[in-house]
Design a protein around this motif. Structure first.
Motif, PDB file in Angstrom:
ATOM      1  N   GLY A 137     -10.985   5.813  -6.910  1.00  0.00           N
ATOM      2  CA  GLY A 137     -10.593   6.178  -5.538  1.00  0.00           C
ATOM      3  C   GLY A 137     -11.683   5.997  -4.494  1.00  0.00           C
ATOM      4  N   LYS A 138     -12.918   5.736  -4.924  1.00  0.00           N
ATOM      5  CA  LYS A 138     -13.967   5.531  -3.908  1.00  0.00           C
ATOM      6  C   LYS A 138     -13.885   4.141  -3.278  1.00  0.00           C
ATOM      7  CE  LYS A 138     -17.326   9.021  -4.663  1.00  0.00           C
ATOM      8  NZ  LYS A 138     -17.831   9.459  -5.976  1.00  0.00           N
ATOM      9  N   LEU A 139     -13.027   3.307  -3.806  1.00  0.00           N
ATOM     10  CA  LEU A 139     -12.855   1.979  -3.202  1.00  0.00           C
ATOM     11  C   LEU A 139     -11.697   2.047  -2.215  1.00  0.00           C
ATOM     12  CD1 LEU A 139     -13.862  -0.960  -3.307  1.00  0.00           C
ATOM     13  CD2 LEU A 139     -12.048  -1.419  -4.957  1.00  0.00           C
ATOM     14  N   PRO A 140     -11.987   1.794  -0.940  1.00  0.00           N
ATOM     15  CA  PRO A 140     -10.910   1.923   0.067  1.00  0.00           C
ATOM     16  C   PRO A 140      -9.715   1.020  -0.228  1.00  0.00           C
ATOM     17  CG  PRO A 140     -13.043   1.733   1.142  1.00  0.00           C
ATOM     18  CD  PRO A 140     -13.272   1.455  -0.317  1.00  0.00           C
ATOM     19  N   THR A 141      -8.575   1.447   0.294  1.00  0.00           N
ATOM     20  CA  THR A 141      -7.364   0.630   0.174  1.00  0.00           C
ATOM     21  C   THR A 141      -6.782   0.289   1.546  1.00  0.00           C
ATOM     22  OG1 THR A 141      -6.129   2.692  -0.048  1.00  0.00           O
ATOM     23  CG2 THR A 141      -6.609   1.499  -2.095  1.00  0.00           C
ATOM     24  N   ILE A 192      -1.958   1.789 -11.579  1.00  0.00           N
ATOM     25  CA  ILE A 192      -0.851   1.675 -10.622  1.00  0.00           C
ATOM     26  C   ILE A 192      -1.161   0.430  -9.808  1.00  0.00           C
ATOM     27  CG2 ILE A 192       0.175   2.659  -8.510  1.00  0.00           C
ATOM     28  CD1 ILE A 192       1.181   4.056 -11.023  1.00  0.00           C
ATOM     29  N   GLU A 193      -0.295  -0.576  -9.903  1.00  0.00           N
ATOM     30  CA  GLU A 193      -0.632  -1.862  -9.311  1.00  0.00           C
ATOM     31  C   GLU A 193       0.585  -2.612  -8.763  1.00  0.00           C
ATOM     32  OE1 GLU A 193      -1.808  -4.886 -12.230  1.00  0.00           O
ATOM     33  OE2 GLU A 193      -1.860  -3.322 -13.738  1.00  0.00           O
ATOM     34  N   PRO A 194       1.173  -2.073  -7.692  1.00  0.00           N
ATOM     35  CA  PRO A 194       2.271  -2.821  -7.084  1.00  0.00           C
ATOM     36  C   PRO A 194       1.750  -4.112  -6.458  1.00  0.00           C
ATOM     37  CG  PRO A 194       1.602  -1.029  -5.651  1.00  0.00           C
ATOM     38  CD  PRO A 194       0.810  -0.878  -6.919  1.00  0.00           C
ATOM     39  N   GLY A 195       2.658  -5.060  -6.311  1.00  0.00           N
ATOM     40  CA  GLY A 195       2.252  -6.326  -5.706  1.00  0.00           C
ATOM     41  C   GLY A 195       3.429  -7.027  -5.062  1.00  0.00           C
ATOM     42  N   PHE A 196       3.083  -7.989  -4.238  1.00  0.00           N
ATOM     43  CA  PHE A 196       4.071  -8.874  -3.592  1.00  0.00           C
ATOM     44  C   PHE A 196       3.577 -10.296  -3.808  1.00  0.00           C
ATOM     45  CE2 PHE A 196       5.162 -11.718  -0.161  1.00  0.00           C
ATOM     46  CZ  PHE A 196       6.497 -11.457   0.118  1.00  0.00           C
ATOM     47  N   TYR A 197       4.449 -11.139  -4.311  1.00  0.00           N
ATOM     48  CA  TYR A 197       4.043 -12.520  -4.610  1.00  0.00           C
ATOM     49  C   TYR A 197       5.152 -13.471  -4.192  1.00  0.00           C
ATOM     50  CZ  TYR A 197       1.424  -9.521  -7.771  1.00  0.00           C
ATOM     51  OH  TYR A 197       0.676  -8.495  -8.288  1.00  0.00           O
ATOM     52  N   GLN A 198       4.746 -14.641  -3.741  1.00  0.00           N
ATOM     53  CA  GLN A 198       5.721 -15.707  -3.526  1.00  0.00           C
ATOM     54  C   GLN A 198       5.470 -16.749  -4.604  1.00  0.00           C
ATOM     55  OE1 GLN A 198       7.285 -16.661   0.270  1.00  0.00           O
ATOM     56  NE2 GLN A 198       5.641 -15.568   1.336  1.00  0.00           N
ATOM     57  N   VAL A 199       6.175 -16.587  -5.700  1.00  0.00           N
ATOM     58  CA  VAL A 199       6.011 -17.485  -6.849  1.00  0.00           C
ATOM     59  C   VAL A 199       7.062 -18.592  -6.731  1.00  0.00           C
ATOM     60  CG1 VAL A 199       5.966 -17.642  -9.370  1.00  0.00           C
ATOM     61  CG2 VAL A 199       5.304 -15.495  -8.237  1.00  0.00           C
ATOM     62  N   PRO A 200       6.640 -19.829  -6.504  1.00  0.00           N
ATOM     63  CA  PRO A 200       7.643 -20.896  -6.303  1.00  0.00           C
ATOM     64  C   PRO A 200       8.668 -20.973  -7.431  1.00  0.00           C
ATOM     65  CG  PRO A 200       5.453 -21.693  -5.738  1.00  0.00           C
ATOM     66  CD  PRO A 200       5.265 -20.322  -6.332  1.00  0.00           C
ATOM     67  N   ALA A 201       8.211 -20.805  -8.673  1.00  0.00           N
ATOM     68  CA  ALA A 201       9.138 -20.948  -9.807  1.00  0.00           C
ATOM     69  C   ALA A 201      10.245 -19.887  -9.766  1.00  0.00           C
ATOM     70  CB  ALA A 201       8.375 -20.843 -11.118  1.00  0.00           C
ATOM     71  N   LEU A 206       0.836  -1.212   0.000  1.00  0.00           N
ATOM     72  CA  LEU A 206       0.000   0.000   0.000  1.00  0.00           C
ATOM     73  C   LEU A 206       0.872   1.264   0.000  1.00  0.00           C
ATOM     74  CD1 LEU A 206      -2.834   1.178   0.031  1.00  0.00           C
ATOM     75  CD2 LEU A 206      -2.784   1.072   2.537  1.00  0.00           C
ATOM     76  N   ALA A 207       1.985   1.210   0.718  1.00  0.00           N
ATOM     77  CA  ALA A 207       2.886   2.375   0.738  1.00  0.00           C
ATOM     78  C   ALA A 207       3.406   2.645  -0.678  1.00  0.00           C
ATOM     79  CB  ALA A 207       4.049   2.128   1.699  1.00  0.00           C
ATOM     80  N   ALA A 208       3.740   1.582  -1.398  1.00  0.00           N
ATOM     81  CA  ALA A 208       4.215   1.743  -2.783  1.00  0.00           C
ATOM     82  C   ALA A 208       3.083   2.300  -3.656  1.00  0.00           C
ATOM     83  CB  ALA A 208       4.704   0.401  -3.328  1.00  0.00           C
ATOM     84  N   HIS A 209       1.905   1.743  -3.496  1.00  0.00           N
ATOM     85  CA  HIS A 209       0.721   2.194  -4.257  1.00  0.00           C
ATOM     86  C   HIS A 209       0.478   3.689  -4.037  1.00  0.00           C
ATOM     87  CE1 HIS A 209      -3.718   2.930  -3.993  1.00  0.00           C
ATOM     88  NE2 HIS A 209      -3.818   2.151  -5.051  1.00  0.00           N
ATOM     89  N   ASP A 210       0.459   4.095  -2.782  1.00  0.00           N
ATOM     90  CA  ASP A 210       0.133   5.496  -2.462  1.00  0.00           C
ATOM     91  C   ASP A 210       1.221   6.455  -2.973  1.00  0.00           C
ATOM     92  OD1 ASP A 210      -2.083   4.493  -1.243  1.00  0.00           O
ATOM     93  OD2 ASP A 210      -1.456   4.934   0.820  1.00  0.00           O
ATOM     94  N   ALA A 211       2.464   6.048  -2.781  1.00  0.00           N
ATOM     95  CA  ALA A 211       3.567   6.936  -3.211  1.00  0.00           C
ATOM     96  C   ALA A 211       3.564   7.088  -4.731  1.00  0.00           C
ATOM     97  CB  ALA A 211       4.904   6.369  -2.726  1.00  0.00           C
ATOM     98  N   CYS A 212       3.314   6.019  -5.438  1.00  0.00           N
ATOM     99  CA  CYS A 212       3.299   6.088  -6.911  1.00  0.00           C
ATOM    100  C   CYS A 212       2.167   6.985  -7.386  1.00  0.00           C
ATOM    101  CB  CYS A 212       3.127   4.691  -7.517  1.00  0.00           C
ATOM    102  SG  CYS A 212       4.591   3.682  -7.326  1.00  0.00           S
TER     103      CYS A 212
END
Ligand code: GLY
Ligand code: MN
Length: 469
Positions: A452-456, A396-405, A289-295
């Motif tokens: 922006g009306k959808l909370p984050t 704007i769509e930062p993400g964190f994933y644990q992709v085994p591959a 969320l910090a990355a999302h907001d800053a971007c």
């Protein structure tokens, strides 16, 4: 297709788009809409979606139609439905009605595109086009123009000139497209709220998907891309909906509406199935969320979109260092793409008539002329590499994933041996994938979040999930 009323503002916008095109090129253009593909017998087809370039200038999802644009004028080529089709499809609007609605200067049956000659030359002489996606129409384009067609990703000659002109128009949205994009965004916001509220009573992912798409369908819209509603957020474009929803799971929903004339929204939220993030989930969520907001704060005309991606990369790396997952200097970690072990894609893309707008053109739209994709692991997935201009709509769509591959890849294990604290990472096993995505219009002053009306924020998300229970 249902036509309700004549819309002067649509006709005016279409007129302006044609005039702008005419100011950029001095040869005729023919754009085809395409056609649906049969499933097993001709009348049972896969859903039809008109080519977006056609939609941009015609405004209506007409099937098996073409438009010819020259000097700001539009000729429509479309066959009236045969009388026998009334039994199955009801009364269809006639070519003349449609022509009036879109402000066409003239309208003809499809066959005349090939056969009719003007006083000087056939209509197809020196006409540029963009190859559509369906193979049948591509063949028709080539036959009617009497020349081979290059794929839309690598056009040549006048087709390339046309492509560049269309890209320059479609990059910045006009008032009519913004009105549609705002509607798609508003419905998408409601769909996500409905999905959150439906989660605690749903048994499997499909139950949440149904609640979300129901909102979209109820507004006579469709989804702009196959909905992603999954407890396996690490599978970036999962199209499975059978997994059960277990307490402790995070549910990632990437769902967007498309208006009846083709304009898209693209939103992702990630929420806890139980209604409460675990401490580890919350910690990673807040980094994303910090990355999302800053971007979003950084969006402004004149800013390089790649710099926004790199800003997200730094914030992700910093957050993961603070959580003890990464070790090292943040700038160095980003330089060596350590963040990309977890933030595995680009920060976003263009949005318009397509969710990844104009990606049928490869990187001709997404990349400024003269720029090409980076071979760097942490930059190569960036779909947009341009200076932002007013009127652009971007995700704007930062993400964190644990992709085994990725995480189990021996080369990565060796390369990042000193920079990832694998034993610390194990404590975050309940975080498979988190993405937070909004749609931002670049304005003269900065950025406007259309969704922006959808909370984050995590507590507000938890509250929305708790509704209805
Ligand atoms: N909504 C899917 C994507 O942006 O790839
Ligand atoms: Mn997206």
């Amino acid at each position: 297709m249902k036509i309700t009323k004549s819309d002067d503002s649509l006709a005016n916008s279409l007129h302006q788009r044609r005039q702008k095109l005419a100011s950029l090129i001095n040869f005729p253009t023919i754009l085809w809409s395409g056609r649906s593909t049969p499933r097993n017998y001709p009348a049972l087809t896969f859903p039809f979606r008109a080519s977006s370039h056609f939609l941009y200038f015609s405004g209506l999802p007409l099937e098996n139609a073409a438009i010819r644009l020259e000097s700001g004028k539009l000729e429509l080529f479309l066959d009236d439905a045969p009388a026998s089709s009334t039994l199955w499809h009801g009364e269809m609007p006639k070519r003349a009605e449609i022509a009036e609605l879109i402000g066409a200067d003239a309208a003809f049956p499809m066959a005349e595109l090939k056969s009719r000659s003007s006083s000087r030359a056939p209509l197809t002489t020196n006409a540029a086009t963009i190859a559509v996606q369906d193979a049948f129409t591509q063949l028709q384009q080539s036959q009617i123009l009497d020349r081979p067609l290059a794929p839309p990703t690598s056009p040549t000659g006048i087709d390339l000139e046309l492509t560049k002109a269309i890209v320059s128009l479609r990059l910045s949205h006009d008032a009519a497209s913004l009105a549609e994009l705002r509607q798609a965004a508003a419905v998408t916001v409601e769909a996500h709220k409905a999905g959150m509220a439906a989660t605690r009573n749903a048994q499997i992912e499909a139950g949440v998907r149904a609640a979300m798409e129901s909102v979209i369908i109820s507004e006579n819209m469709t989804y702009a891309y196959p909905s992603i509603v999954t407890v396996h957020g690490e599978v970036l474009h999962s199209e499975h909906y059978h997994n059960s929803l277990q307490t402790g799971d995070l549910l990632l929903a990437d769902v967007g509406a498309e208006t009846s004339t083709g304009w898209a929204a693209d939103v992702t939220r990630t929420w806890p199935v139980s209604g409460k993030f675990s401490p580890t989930q919350r910690a990673i969520y807040d980094v994303v969320l910090a990355a999302h907001d800053a971007c979003i704060d950084y969006i402004s005309p004149g800013v390089e979109y790649q710099d926004i991606h790199l800003l997200a990369a730094r914030i992700m790396a910093e957050g993961l260092v603070d959580l003890g997952i990464l070790r090292g200097n943040v700038e160095d970690l980003v330089e060596m793409d350590a963040h990309a072990l977890f933030f595995v894609h680009g920060i976003g893309h263009l949005i318009g008539l397509d969710v990844h707008d104009m990606e049928d053109l490869g990187d001709l739209a997404g990349y400024e002329e003269g720029r090409t994709r980076s071979s760097r692991f942490g930059l190569g997935f960036l779909r947009l590499n341009r200076v932002l201009r007013p009127g652009m709509l971007v995700s704007i769509e930062p993400g964190f994933y644990q992709v085994p591959a990725i995480l189990n890849n021996p080369e990565n294990r060796t390369k990042y041996e000193d920079f990832v604290k694998w034993e610390e990472l194990e404590k975050f096993a309940d975080v498979r994938g988190i993405r937070i995505e909004d749609d931002i219009l670049v304005s003269e002053k900065g950025g406007e979040v259309l969704t922006g009306k959808l909370p984050t924020k995590a507590p507000e998300i938890e509250e929305l999930v708790a509704l209805n229970t």
